[in-house]
Design an enzyme around this catalytic site. Sequence first.
Site, mmCIF file in Angstrom:
data_model
loop_
_atom_site.group_PDB
_atom_site.id
_atom_site.type_symbol
_atom_site.label_atom_id
_atom_site.label_comp_id
_atom_site.label_asym_id
_atom_site.label_seq_id
_atom_site.Cartn_x
_atom_site.Cartn_y
_atom_site.Cartn_z
ATOM 1 N N ASP A 1 56.949 -42.711 -27.072
ATOM 2 C CA ASP A 1 57.233 -43.053 -25.671
ATOM 3 C C ASP A 1 57.542 -41.770 -24.886
ATOM 4 O O ASP A 1 57.967 -40.776 -25.467
ATOM 5 C CB ASP A 1 58.432 -44.003 -25.631
ATOM 6 C CG ASP A 1 58.645 -44.618 -24.252
ATOM 7 O OD1 ASP A 1 57.703 -44.606 -23.436
ATOM 8 O OD2 ASP A 1 59.756 -45.109 -23.999
ATOM 9 N N GLU A 2 57.336 -41.815 -23.569
ATOM 10 C CA GLU A 2 57.622 -40.665 -22.685
ATOM 11 C C GLU A 2 56.961 -39.391 -23.226
ATOM 12 O O GLU A 2 57.575 -38.323 -23.293
ATOM 13 C CB GLU A 2 59.143 -40.448 -22.534
ATOM 14 C CG GLU A 2 59.910 -41.643 -22.004
ATOM 15 C CD GLU A 2 59.660 -41.915 -20.522
ATOM 16 O OE1 GLU A 2 58.802 -41.250 -19.913
ATOM 17 O OE2 GLU A 2 60.324 -42.811 -19.970
ATOM 18 N N ARG B 1 61.341 -45.069 -7.616
ATOM 19 C CA ARG B 1 62.525 -45.806 -8.086
ATOM 20 C C ARG B 1 62.774 -47.020 -7.193
ATOM 21 O O ARG B 1 63.491 -47.945 -7.580
ATOM 22 C CB ARG B 1 63.800 -44.940 -8.053
ATOM 23 C CG ARG B 1 63.817 -43.691 -8.906
ATOM 24 C CD ARG B 1 63.380 -43.897 -10.308
ATOM 25 N NE ARG B 1 61.972 -43.591 -10.457
ATOM 26 C CZ ARG B 1 61.200 -44.013 -11.459
ATOM 27 N NH1 ARG B 1 61.711 -44.772 -12.404
ATOM 28 N NH2 ARG B 1 59.927 -43.701 -11.532
#
Length: 683
Positions: free
Chosen positions: A222-223, A617
């Site tokens: 992940d990431e 966001r």
Amino acid sequence: MSDIRNRISGLNPRQREAVKYIDGPCLVLAGAGSGKTSVITTKIAYLVLECGMSARRIAAVTFTNKAAREMKERVQALLPGRSGHGLTVSTFHTLGLTIIRAELKTLGLRPGFSLFDPEDAKALLRDLMQKDAQIDGDQINKVQSRISTWKNDLILPGHALSHAETEDDAYCARIYEHYVRHLKAYNAVDFDDLIMLPATMFERHPEVLQRWRGRIHYMLVDEYQDTNSSQYQLVRMLMAERETFTVVGDDDQSIYAWRGARPENLVQLGEDFPRLNVIKLEQNYRSTSIILKAANTLIANNPHVYEKTLWSDKGRGEPIRIIVNRNEEAETERVATEILTRRIKESAQWRDFAVLYRGNFQARLLELKLQHHQIPYKLSGGTSFFSRNEIKDAMAYLRLLINPADDNAFLRIVNVPRREIGPNTLEKLANYAQERKVSLFAACSEMGLSHVLSERAVDRLGRFNHFLEGIRKRMDQGDAIAAIRAMFAEMDYEAWLYQNASAPIVAEKRMGNVYILIDQLEKSMHRDTEEGDDVAEETDDVEAAISRLVLRDILDQQAQEDDTDKVQLLTLHASKGLEFPHVYVMGMEEELLPHRNAIEMDTIEEERRLAYVGITRARQTLTLSLAQQRKQFGEMMNCVPSRFLEELPPDDLEWYGRADKEDPEKKRERGQSAIAGLRSLLG
């Protein structure tokens, strides 16, 4: 089985493709809010339940304990009974630690080895460096950072010297050799070793690498855009034979180059694994179309190897507001009052609001404004005002002034600024105070102390005691705030800060923080008087005010994991992976966002990615604010709006406080709407 099939059928076509592709290397380019965690967790369940792979042969890695914990919980919910037994879901560093523990003999470590945290490592470096010269904390941090970079790039101590281009680098390389030798002697490893040691071991010992390839048949990362060189090499070596892995990442959200992340690992992956299958997740489940259009338009200014465009079915949404303020005080005041008003008008909760900023210093004034308006907040991803060393020092002095029996406060500041009162003196003082059943401060003035300490040590402790007693008397006799200001001046705390700071501007800011604290103390006292507290003398005033600040400090520390209803204050870096209904991004100015260092070093692309992270966001509303003037080096400086504002789609923006950008008709409508809103609130 039907549960996992139902879950897969509930995914969108691209997500389904990413879950079901298991025949080779796979890169999932997952845009912000595109459901990447669902893809990873569903794919693990698919591998176990549909493909018959043993869970113990699967390793999923990410970067934080929180992310790993959440991923593990979601996978466990999908795997019935003991079907998930033996599955590895962890951080990169935890996986590295597991490998090290299994290969102690090969690595030359003994059982029960220690793991040094960054503070332990810093203490060892301090010991090693003090042999060379008088050093300060900043120099230690620089050496620690350089060693960390070498370890992340898999450069061993013997090779570091050949990579040194300057005398500073050569010095760091020599310290690096001593540091690694001492770690070995202590049977210890540091945080960076958790990746470096397994990676270098696999290069040197093919038989050990083969053993681990036999244990891990499938990897999920992940990431992925946040991987550094050593993490990439670890994944590459483990997966080179089978080529069975899925990495999930977003090059547009790579914002950690300063700590070693290499977004170019996405490109490297395609070169090392030519069969790489790239799948793009572009449907966003978080934001309105206007917010996504702004994000897409902004990030299109960066070069891309893999193009992608986020889209959403959540409707157009409200225009993005840009608020131009007179100065930084007006900016923080506007943000605070807007949050207050919007919460009432929309029956929102405090936690629905997030304020994001480039630098931690921007939160200092905002914290005070939110406190003034009694808005609860939680500060993340930076140092809280009350956690700064200079504020802790100042608070310790204030605590000792109102409570001389506060031994913890005494120990913190008895040698700050330096009074040549060493640890041996303090140990003997503590033993004496314990025997006499008095506080450390009180023991400093006792005649009997001369029986256990040298005349010189007694004199130094006595002078410290006499100095603070004098300040306490002045507080009792007149202006308490003036006495506190005089205390910091007379002990020359400012000179101490300059002596121990990396640069004069740093010391200036730290002393400025102390003055802000004293100003707040003074305002707090005046508020008591205005509110009609039954206060006989000013000393009672100052004690009450200091006690409130101490309580604020304690609550601040307790609130680290607080999940209650509060406005979230975060750096843009810390906001990654989070989402909020209403987002404010402060400081949209040149030299702030993009940062001055990025402009000078021509790393604007990463700053643009940071702005992109901030924008994405927001779920419902996005407000960008800037100041026309900001205080720097003690004087007001004119500010230039961020270039990123000009890169946003102009038709989707509403400007406030800038005549050449504002629509007069919309301005009039907003005024009428505000009056109507006030009437309805009052009615």
